[in-house]
Design an enzyme around this catalytic site. Structure first.
Site, PDB file in Angstrom:
ATOM      1  N   ASP A 135       0.858  -1.182   0.000  1.00 23.14           N
ATOM      2  CA  ASP A 135       0.000   0.000   0.000  1.00 23.14           C
ATOM      3  C   ASP A 135       0.889   1.224   0.000  1.00 23.14           C
ATOM      4  O   ASP A 135       1.967   1.223   0.608  1.00 23.14           O
ATOM      5  CB  ASP A 135      -0.909   0.007   1.234  1.00 23.14           C
ATOM      6  CG  ASP A 135      -2.016  -1.037   1.151  1.00 23.14           C
ATOM      7  OD1 ASP A 135      -2.524  -1.274   0.043  1.00 23.14           O
ATOM      8  OD2 ASP A 135      -2.364  -1.601   2.200  1.00 23.14           O
ATOM      9  N   ASP A 168      -6.892  -1.341  -4.913  1.00 22.94           N
ATOM     10  CA  ASP A 168      -8.008  -1.062  -4.011  1.00 22.94           C
ATOM     11  C   ASP A 168      -8.978  -0.057  -4.633  1.00 22.94           C
ATOM     12  O   ASP A 168     -10.195  -0.186  -4.480  1.00 22.94           O
ATOM     13  CB  ASP A 168      -7.501  -0.525  -2.669  1.00 22.94           C
ATOM     14  CG  ASP A 168      -6.642  -1.522  -1.922  1.00 22.94           C
ATOM     15  OD1 ASP A 168      -6.796  -2.741  -2.143  1.00 22.94           O
ATOM     16  OD2 ASP A 168      -5.800  -1.076  -1.112  1.00 22.94           O
TER      17      ASP A 168
END
Length: 167
Positions: free
Chosen positions: A124, A142
């Protein structure tokens, strides 16, 4: 929901291409982050946005991230089932909205699944915050997953009997 035929290969390839482009773009950015940043590094860009390098061994919002390792295999299994189901769905006649939704979900699922297989965690790198409050870090996969789910909800809503009565 099956309003615009998507049953010939010439009508399906753009949707599979979109999924692959999303997954590849996600992996490219993750590889750049991995190669150029130290794990845990934070680069402030604005008063509300950081570029970070962090990992998530769990699911959305780090669900089960501290579960001890078994969750990796659970999430890999679930992701592979989702990928197969989405590929099958994309081979059926679909509306454009639904096909786009499935493609984005497929691309996002592939992007994060590759991370789980290769690294054991999902990379991330996007961190949005306000003051001391930080939204959980996320990535392009995402975003694709979220956008795909929203589009799918819109497709369901458009096909609902209540919506059709109001037209």
């Amino acid at each position: 929901m099956r309003t615009a035929p998507n049953d010939s290969p010439s009508r399906r390839w753009p949707w599979f291409t979109l999924a692959c482009v999303m997954a590849l773009a996600d992996q490219l950015v993750k590889e750049i982050v991995h190669a150029q940043m130290s794990f845990g590094q934070v680069i402030p860009l604005t008063p509300f946005f950081n570029w970070v390098y962090t990992g998530n061994t769990g699911a959305a919002f780090s669900f089960l991230a501290e579960a001890g390792g078994w969750q990796r295999y659970l999430f890999l299994g679930l992701a592979l089932v989702v990928v197969v189901v989405l590929v099958v769905q994309l081979c059926k006649p679909l509306s454009r909205l639904e096909a786009c939704a499935y493609s984005l979900i497929l691309g996002g699922a592939l992007g994060n699944t590759v991370d789980r297989l290769a690294r054991g965690y999902v990379v991330d790198y996007l961190d949005i915050y306000w003051g001391e409050w930080h939204w959980p870090a996320f990535n392009m996969a995402d975003i694709a997953l979220f956008a795909g789910v929203l589009m799918f909800a819109m497709a369901l809503w458009r096909e609902s009997p209540a919506f059709k009565r109001s037209e």
